[in-house]
Design a protein around this motif. Structure first.
Motif, PDB file in Angstrom:
ATOM      1  N   UNK A   3      -2.157  -1.652   4.604  1.00  0.00           N
ATOM      2  CA  UNK A   3      -2.511  -1.942   3.208  1.00  0.00           C
ATOM      3  C   UNK A   3      -1.309  -1.743   2.290  1.00  0.00           C
ATOM      4  N   UNK A   4      -0.524  -0.710   2.551  1.00  0.00           N
ATOM      5  CA  UNK A   4       0.671  -0.492   1.725  1.00  0.00           C
ATOM      6  C   UNK A   4       1.666  -1.636   1.895  1.00  0.00           C
ATOM      7  N   UNK A   5       1.807  -2.143   3.116  1.00  0.00           N
ATOM      8  CA  UNK A   5       2.715  -3.271   3.346  1.00  0.00           C
ATOM      9  C   UNK A   5       2.228  -4.534   2.647  1.00  0.00           C
ATOM     10  N   UNK A   6       0.921  -4.607   2.419  1.00  0.00           N
ATOM     11  CA  UNK A   6       0.345  -5.757   1.713  1.00  0.00           C
ATOM     12  C   UNK A   6       0.305  -5.534   0.208  1.00  0.00           C
ATOM     13  N   UNK A   7       1.103  -4.601  -0.258  1.00  0.00           N
ATOM     14  CA  UNK A   7       1.263  -4.329  -1.695  1.00  0.00           C
ATOM     15  C   UNK A   7       0.036  -3.708  -2.333  1.00  0.00           C
ATOM     16  N   UNK A   8      -0.788  -3.040  -1.534  1.00  0.00           N
ATOM     17  CA  UNK A   8      -1.917  -2.289  -2.086  1.00  0.00           C
ATOM     18  C   UNK A   8      -1.455  -0.857  -2.351  1.00  0.00           C
ATOM     19  N   UNK A   9      -1.655  -0.387  -3.561  1.00  0.00           N
ATOM     20  CA  UNK A   9      -1.280   0.975  -3.915  1.00  0.00           C
ATOM     21  C   UNK A   9      -2.344   1.941  -3.390  1.00  0.00           C
ATOM     22  N   UNK A  10      -1.987   2.714  -2.374  1.00  0.00           N
ATOM     23  CA  UNK A  10      -2.930   3.620  -1.715  1.00  0.00           C
ATOM     24  C   UNK A  10      -2.626   5.048  -2.146  1.00  0.00           C
ATOM     25  N   UNK A  11      -3.586   5.664  -2.817  1.00  0.00           N
ATOM     26  CA  UNK A  11      -3.473   7.065  -3.217  1.00  0.00           C
ATOM     27  C   UNK A  11      -4.479   7.875  -2.404  1.00  0.00           C
ATOM     28  N   UNK A  18     -10.510   0.468  -5.833  1.00  0.00           N
ATOM     29  CA  UNK A  18     -11.505   0.664  -4.774  1.00  0.00           C
ATOM     30  C   UNK A  18     -11.507   2.136  -4.409  1.00  0.00           C
ATOM     31  N   UNK A  19     -12.659   2.778  -4.556  1.00  0.00           N
ATOM     32  CA  UNK A  19     -12.798   4.189  -4.204  1.00  0.00           C
ATOM     33  C   UNK A  19     -13.391   4.266  -2.793  1.00  0.00           C
ATOM     34  N   UNK A  20     -12.650   4.878  -1.875  1.00  0.00           N
ATOM     35  CA  UNK A  20     -13.061   4.987  -0.475  1.00  0.00           C
ATOM     36  C   UNK A  20     -13.342   6.444  -0.157  1.00  0.00           C
ATOM     37  N   UNK A  21     -14.457   6.698   0.519  1.00  0.00           N
ATOM     38  CA  UNK A  21     -14.817   8.048   0.974  1.00  0.00           C
ATOM     39  C   UNK A  21     -15.047   7.972   2.472  1.00  0.00           C
ATOM     40  N   UNK A  22     -14.332   8.806   3.225  1.00  0.00           N
ATOM     41  CA  UNK A  22     -14.477   8.796   4.684  1.00  0.00           C
ATOM     42  C   UNK A  22     -15.011  10.131   5.171  1.00  0.00           C
ATOM     43  N   UNK A  23     -15.757  10.072   6.272  1.00  0.00           N
ATOM     44  CA  UNK A  23     -16.375  11.271   6.848  1.00  0.00           C
ATOM     45  C   UNK A  23     -15.355  11.986   7.725  1.00  0.00           C
ATOM     46  N   UNK A  44      -8.775  -5.011  -3.736  1.00  0.00           N
ATOM     47  CA  UNK A  44      -8.137  -4.771  -5.026  1.00  0.00           C
ATOM     48  C   UNK A  44      -6.771  -4.118  -4.811  1.00  0.00           C
ATOM     49  N   UNK A  45      -5.936  -4.187  -5.831  1.00  0.00           N
ATOM     50  CA  UNK A  45      -4.561  -3.753  -5.684  1.00  0.00           C
ATOM     51  C   UNK A  45      -4.389  -2.240  -5.720  1.00  0.00           C
ATOM     52  N   UNK A  46      -5.420  -1.529  -6.109  1.00  0.00           N
ATOM     53  CA  UNK A  46      -5.322  -0.067  -6.157  1.00  0.00           C
ATOM     54  C   UNK A  46      -6.467   0.525  -5.355  1.00  0.00           C
ATOM     55  N   UNK A  47      -6.145   1.488  -4.521  1.00  0.00           N
ATOM     56  CA  UNK A  47      -7.151   2.119  -3.673  1.00  0.00           C
ATOM     57  C   UNK A  47      -6.976   3.631  -3.743  1.00  0.00           C
ATOM     58  N   UNK A  48      -8.057   4.330  -4.037  1.00  0.00           N
ATOM     59  CA  UNK A  48      -8.080   5.793  -3.998  1.00  0.00           C
ATOM     60  C   UNK A  48      -8.925   6.202  -2.801  1.00  0.00           C
ATOM     61  N   UNK A  49      -8.268   6.842  -1.844  1.00  0.00           N
ATOM     62  CA  UNK A  49      -8.937   7.202  -0.585  1.00  0.00           C
ATOM     63  C   UNK A  49      -9.205   8.700  -0.593  1.00  0.00           C
ATOM     64  N   UNK A  50     -10.481   9.047  -0.683  1.00  0.00           N
ATOM     65  CA  UNK A  50     -10.879  10.456  -0.692  1.00  0.00           C
ATOM     66  C   UNK A  50     -11.239  10.865   0.729  1.00  0.00           C
ATOM     67  N   UNK A  51     -10.380  11.699   1.341  1.00  0.00           N
ATOM     68  CA  UNK A  51     -10.599  12.228   2.690  1.00  0.00           C
ATOM     69  C   UNK A  51     -10.682  13.744   2.578  1.00  0.00           C
TER      70      UNK A  51
END
Length: 443
Positions: A66-74, A92-97, A283-290
């Motif tokens: 995703x980062x290589x595809x210009x998606x800002x991953x936080x 995009x807010x992502x929550x993983x188990x 979307x161009x911005x992704x917040x990944x809550x792990x």
């Protein structure tokens, strides 16, 4: 030729070299052990479904693509970081188990979900979904589940099928919510059964089982509009991918039950990669809550099944095992080469034989001397006549009689007769034994 040339360098001459070799060996062993421990340490938090973990259960591969595809991953791993993260309509807010989910963590997600343009929930257990007020239950795979996506969703259109479909999600009906509320009330009234399905996705669960804490089951769905929910990849009565469209006050929400779709070990199988990238990279911005284990505070209510051992347990075990082996090698008793000392004089074999004879004479040991002469003669005769090692006296007597033509009784008296009583008898026995050997040697 000196004794040092024959025996090699003495121990005191080899000590400096041996000591240096040991020091170098210890340094090399410690370096290899440190390298092994460093290579075994997990990246990121080391938890499953963490976008910073590079092992089989992590999701670093998807995050890097995703980062290589210009998606800002936080990537955020605590509730404080989630509260301070930039979440807007283009996020995009992502929550993983990760195994560190708690009710309090899901409440933090609930506070930020309305700000996001899209919400993606990866492998969350049913109790965690109920903490979000989502009336969703787990479904098991059936024996005749149809293959393929079986839907028109754009994210699933490029993925005809996915590798893992053992568990899915389904929206609970009003009857199921009512029944679950009754069962929740029974559990809350003092039942010994703790209730709650904390099984991780992939293990299924009883759709009617209710959590023992959190909001009452009768309040499920009051803040969600699930009337337009649709699913892809049928799994029993539910779907591996459940999508709830956006309405006023809630973003579009995608619930993906099988975590194998996004993990490093299986993301490249079938259509997993395509589905994962389309879900998370819309979307161009992704917040990944792990959630990390360090984010769990005293009194928090766990959701899901945490790992039996933390991520640092195996490296620590490897380090301790190496330390034990190194201590055993260091303190263990080791046997070196024999310590050789130079003799003060060199004694000839003939002198040794003469000295032994004098000892026999001084002790009047004519019997011992005769026995030694007879034993040596028997061994030489047996070797000369081709008899096996350890042949008894009778076999030697028979072979000698056949070779020389002598009487067996005479040969037997000579080889195993009575001990001589005088020096003359001992000398005569020695002469007769020598004569017998000569006759065998030259019949």
């Amino acid at each position: 030729m000196s004794l040092d040339v024959i025996l090699g360098p003495r121990k005191r001459d080899r000590r400096p070299t041996s000591r240096r070799t040991r020091v170098v060996g210890v340094v090399v062993l410690l370096a290899l052990l440190a390298l092994a421990v460093w290579r075994s340490l997990p990246e990121g938090s080391g938890a499953p479904m963490d976008p910073g973990t590079a092992d089989a259960q992590g999701t670093k591969a998807v995050a890097e693509v995703l980062r290589r595809e210009s998606v800002e991953v936080d990537v955020v791993r605590t509730r404080e970081e989630l509260a301070g993260a930039r979440v807007d309509a283009d996020t995009t807010l992502v929550v993983s188990a990760t195994g560190a989910l708690t009710t309090e963590a899901m409440w933090a997600v609930d506070e930020r979900r309305e700000d996001a343009g899209r919400l993606v929930l990866l492998g969350l257990p049913r109790t965690a979904l109920h903490d979000l007020d989502l009336p969703v239950t787990l479904t098991r795979s059936g024996s005749e589940d149809p293959e393929g996506a079986r839907c028109t969703d754009r994210a699933a259109a490029a993925s005809p099928d996915i590798s893992a479909r053992s568990v899915g999600y389904a929206v609970m009906t009003s009857e199921q919510i009512t029944k679950a509320a009754q069962e929740w009330s029974d559990d809350a009234s003092g039942s010994d059964d703790p209730g709650g399905s904390d099984l991780p996705p992939g293990l299924g669960g009883d759709p009617t089982q209710q959590p023992s804490s959190g909001p009452p089951a009768k309040d499920l769905g009051t803040s969600w509009d699930t009337s337009g929910a649709r699913g892809c990849y049928p799994v029993g009565e539910g779907h591996a991918l459940l999508t709830i469209p956006a309405t006023d006050g809630q973003p579009r929400t995608d619930l993906l039950a099988p975590t194998d779709v996004v993990t490093n070990a299986t993301v490249t199988k079938q259509g997993n990669a395509s589905l994962a990238l389309r879900l998370l990279g819309s979307q161009r911005h992704l917040v990944w809550y792990a959630p990390a284990f360090s984010d769990i505070a005293e009194g928090d209510t766990p959701r899901g099944a945490p790992s039996i051992a933390p991520a640092w347990f195996m490296p620590l075990l490897l380090l301790l095992g190496g330390a034990v082996l190194l201590t055993m090698w260091w303190r263990g008793r080791r046997l070196g080469r024999l310590a050789v000392e130079p003799l003060p004089v060199v004694v000839r074999a003939s002198e040794t034989a003469v000295a032994r004879g004098r000892l026999y004479r001084r002790a009047a040991g004519r019997g011992h001397a005769a026995a030694a002469l007879r034993d040596a003669t028997r061994r030489r005769l047996a070797t000369r006549l081709g008899l096996p090692a350890g042949a008894d006296a009778e076999a030697v007597v028979a072979a000698v009689a056949q070779a020389t033509g002598r009487e067996r009784d005479g040969i037997r008296d000579l080889l195993a007769g009575p001990d001589p009583t005088t020096d003359a008898d001992l000398a005569a026995t020695a002469t007769d034994l020598a004569q017998l050997e000569e006759e065998v040697r030259h019949p």
